[in-house]
Design a protein around this motif. Structure first.
Motif, PDB file in Angstrom:
ATOM      1  N   UNK A  50       0.843  -1.210   0.000  1.00  0.00           N
ATOM      2  CA  UNK A  50       0.000   0.000   0.000  1.00  0.00           C
ATOM      3  C   UNK A  50       0.875   1.256   0.000  1.00  0.00           C
ATOM      4  N   UNK A  51       1.939   1.226   0.812  1.00  0.00           N
ATOM      5  CA  UNK A  51       2.827   2.393   0.918  1.00  0.00           C
ATOM      6  C   UNK A  51       3.513   2.681  -0.422  1.00  0.00           C
ATOM      7  N   UNK A  52       4.120   1.633  -1.006  1.00  0.00           N
ATOM      8  CA  UNK A  52       4.842   1.819  -2.272  1.00  0.00           C
ATOM      9  C   UNK A  52       3.901   2.315  -3.370  1.00  0.00           C
ATOM     10  N   UNK A  53       2.700   1.755  -3.406  1.00  0.00           N
ATOM     11  CA  UNK A  53       1.719   2.213  -4.404  1.00  0.00           C
ATOM     12  C   UNK A  53       1.407   3.689  -4.206  1.00  0.00           C
ATOM     13  N   UNK A  54       1.178   4.097  -2.944  1.00  0.00           N
ATOM     14  CA  UNK A  54       0.789   5.489  -2.676  1.00  0.00           C
ATOM     15  C   UNK A  54       1.900   6.463  -3.061  1.00  0.00           C
ATOM     16  N   UNK A  55       3.152   6.172  -2.666  1.00  0.00           N
ATOM     17  CA  UNK A  55       4.250   7.105  -2.951  1.00  0.00           C
ATOM     18  C   UNK A  55       4.559   7.148  -4.446  1.00  0.00           C
ATOM     19  N   UNK A  56       4.516   5.982  -5.107  1.00  0.00           N
ATOM     20  CA  UNK A  56       4.792   5.961  -6.556  1.00  0.00           C
ATOM     21  C   UNK A  56       3.709   6.750  -7.304  1.00  0.00           C
ATOM     22  N   UNK A  57       2.454   6.650  -6.852  1.00  0.00           N
ATOM     23  CA  UNK A  57       1.381   7.426  -7.496  1.00  0.00           C
ATOM     24  C   UNK A  57       1.578   8.930  -7.287  1.00  0.00           C
ATOM     25  N   UNK A  58       1.887   9.334  -6.033  1.00  0.00           N
ATOM     26  CA  UNK A  58       2.092  10.771  -5.773  1.00  0.00           C
ATOM     27  C   UNK A  58       3.280  11.282  -6.588  1.00  0.00           C
ATOM     28  N   UNK A  59       4.368  10.495  -6.596  1.00  0.00           N
ATOM     29  CA  UNK A  59       5.587  10.885  -7.324  1.00  0.00           C
ATOM     30  C   UNK A  59       5.324  10.948  -8.832  1.00  0.00           C
ATOM     31  N   UNK A  60       4.683   9.910  -9.355  1.00  0.00           N
ATOM     32  CA  UNK A  60       4.380   9.862 -10.794  1.00  0.00           C
ATOM     33  C   UNK A  60       3.473  11.010 -11.205  1.00  0.00           C
ATOM     34  N   UNK A  61       2.440  11.258 -10.397  1.00  0.00           N
ATOM     35  CA  UNK A  61       1.509  12.357 -10.686  1.00  0.00           C
ATOM     36  C   UNK A  61       2.198  13.705 -10.638  1.00  0.00           C
ATOM     37  N   UNK A  91      -2.164  14.423 -14.069  1.00  0.00           N
ATOM     38  CA  UNK A  91      -1.150  14.389 -13.006  1.00  0.00           C
ATOM     39  C   UNK A  91      -1.770  14.662 -11.644  1.00  0.00           C
ATOM     40  N   UNK A  92      -2.693  15.632 -11.585  1.00  0.00           N
ATOM     41  CA  UNK A  92      -3.379  15.972 -10.318  1.00  0.00           C
ATOM     42  C   UNK A  92      -4.192  14.778  -9.811  1.00  0.00           C
ATOM     43  N   UNK A  93      -4.899  14.125 -10.708  1.00  0.00           N
ATOM     44  CA  UNK A  93      -5.748  12.981 -10.319  1.00  0.00           C
ATOM     45  C   UNK A  93      -4.877  11.837  -9.798  1.00  0.00           C
ATOM     46  N   UNK A  94      -3.735  11.590 -10.469  1.00  0.00           N
ATOM     47  CA  UNK A  94      -2.830  10.510 -10.023  1.00  0.00           C
ATOM     48  C   UNK A  94      -2.232  10.861  -8.653  1.00  0.00           C
ATOM     49  N   UNK A 124       5.469  14.356 -11.167  1.00  0.00           N
ATOM     50  CA  UNK A 124       6.362  14.517 -12.326  1.00  0.00           C
ATOM     51  C   UNK A 124       5.552  14.798 -13.602  1.00  0.00           C
ATOM     52  N   UNK A 125       4.425  14.076 -13.754  1.00  0.00           N
ATOM     53  CA  UNK A 125       3.571  14.302 -14.936  1.00  0.00           C
ATOM     54  C   UNK A 125       3.028  15.736 -14.943  1.00  0.00           C
TER      55      UNK A 125
END
Length: 463
Positions: free
Chosen positions: A76-87, A103-106, A89-90
């Motif tokens: 859950x943690x890795x998913x959350x941080x990767x989503x915030x980080x990916x969003x 990017x905002x939605x991600x 950067x996008x």
């Protein structure tokens, strides 16, 4: 506290990511006018950068209760941080409006996992007598993120381009990811639970419809078919969702948490606190810019002392809660909030800036005392197996309260302004002061209700 669990680094990993997500929630608000020109979109469309964020949180947070039982803490943690980080950067590199919105939605999807997960981890790694302090620090992040967003974004916009609102947060997210990978252990019990598709659909339509309806009410108008339709459909879906949860053996969101009176009391107080707090973070800067005619960045600086003082005192407030119980912290907090709104109501076009600073400091101290302590007590009143559900319920209600609060208070303020201008001509500063004074009166009534409710707060017998 578990010896093998390094609570400090774990909290750092979770809270830094949470701070970035919450900072992003409000940071872009100050740049919406600029972004509307850069991407050549109208005011209603650009508002989706804020609406879309709230909408994603409102839709996804109810689902996290069951996800936290199905997947491990690390997953859950890795998913959350990767989503915030990916969003992030996008959004930072977005050449077109659609990609910025994506990017905002991600980003928001990552935050929707982070907020409930952080609370769940706190309740798993801290014993009851130390949770107040830990939740106090989380409360500080939940307040400091949205409160510092406009100030720091104003500074960034004055010195750099809007892209840096996103770029400057990426090192913090990389730090969070690194700390989480090293230190975060699996603290939740994973169970074989199936996710009920109909519950997810009803939850999405219900909470999504409510947040969307209220969010667009400011631009579309309260009588528009879109607004009324979204809110009515949302309410029906929430009712059907609730009925379905009560009938299921393993519900997506266990509403049996509402059997506990202290939980209900805490949920109502949290709703009022978030309704008032998030609308104040929008109305107060509007009042300062329109009625007192001061620049956006100056507005941010005026609000900074209250936010910073709250940051400094949050851990102390948490320790006081652990030592003296909920009523000793929450009731004085509600009194501070009542006093602040009573002063806000008096604000006009001639109000001295030092008065705004002092009142905001008192307000932030009050909210700081109420926010984290109410959440801790609300969840402490539940048996352990209900924690994921209780957290998902309280977080969902807070996001809905924030979206509803902003929409209702801004539209009431604007209609009051229009009525004032219709009768007096073109005195915009006076009209803005009248509008904000009107909504602060409503907030004052709600704050008094919260004070009365706080008198019934009790420490749960056994957490």
């Amino acid at each position: 506290m578990n010896q093998q669990v390094k609570t400090g680094p774990i909290m750092a990993a979770l809270l830094v990511a949470g701070f970035v997500g919450l900072f992003s929630e409000t940071a872009l608000n100050i740049a919406l006018g600029q972004l509307s020109q850069i991407f050549n979109v109208d005011a209603t469309t650009v508002q989706w950068l804020a609406t879309g964020y709230f909408l994603t949180l409102g839709i996804l947070i109810p689902v996290t209760g069951i996800l936290m039982q199905k997947f491990t803490t690390r997953q859950m943690f890795l998913t959350s941080v990767i989503l915030i980080l990916g969003g992030t950067i996008l959004a930072a590199s977005a050449p077109a409006f659609g990609l910025l919105l994506a990017g905002r939605v991600i980003q928001a999807a990552g935050l929707a996992i982070n907020l409930p997960l952080t609370q769940n981890v706190i309740f798993a790694i801290y014993p009851p007598h130390k949770r107040g302090g830990a939740m106090g620090i989380m409360g500080l992040v939940m307040l400091a993120g949205p409160a510092l967003g406009p100030t720091l974004a104003g500074l960034i916009l004055d010195t750099m381009s809007w892209h840096y609102i996103f770029w400057l947060t990426t090192p913090f997210l990389l730090f969070s990811l690194m700390f989480g990978i090293i230190y975060l252990t699996n603290v939740n019990e994973v169970r074989k639970v199936s996710i009920d598709a109909l519950s997810v659909i009803l939850s999405t339509i219900g909470f999504g419809g409510l947040v969307y309806g209220f969010s667009v009410s400011g631009t579309a108008g309260w009588t528009s078919a879109t607004v009324l339709g979204s809110i009515i459909v949302g309410l029906i879906a929430v009712i059907l969702f609730s009925v379905r949860q009560m009938k299921m053996e393993t519900p997506m969101l266990n509403l049996r948490a509402f059997k506990y009176p202290m939980f209900i009391l805490g949920v109502v107080m949290s709703f009022i606190t978030f309704f008032n707090m998030l609308s104040m973070l929008v109305i107060l800067p509007m009042y300062m810019q329109m009625a007192l005619v001061i620049a956006a960045f100056t507005t941010g600086l005026i609000l900074l002392p209250g936010s910073l003082l709250n940051c400094l005192l949050a851990p102390t407030i948490g320790r006081l809660f652990d030592k003296y119980g909920p009523k000793a912290v929450i009731t004085p907090g509600t009194i501070f909030v009542v006093i602040s709104y009573a002063i806000y109501v008096q604000f006009g076009t001639e109000t001295a800036l030092w008065m705004v600073v002092i009142t905001h400091i008192v307000m932030m101290l009050g909210i700081g005392a109420v926010l984290a302590s109410t959440q801790t007590n609300t969840l402490n009143s539940l048996p352990k197996q209900y924690y994921p559900d209780g957290i998902a319920i309280t977080q969902t209600i807070q996001q809905v309260a924030g979206a509803v609060g902003i929409a209702v208070m801004v539209s009431l303020s604007e209609s009051k302004q229009e009525n004032y201008l219709a009768t007096t001509g073109n005195e915009l500063p006076q009209a803005a002061a009248a509008g904000s004074s009107f909504v602060f009166t409503i907030a004052l009534v709600l704050a008094v209700i919260n004070f009365v409710l706080s008198l019934f707060m009790k420490k749960p017998k056994e957490a």
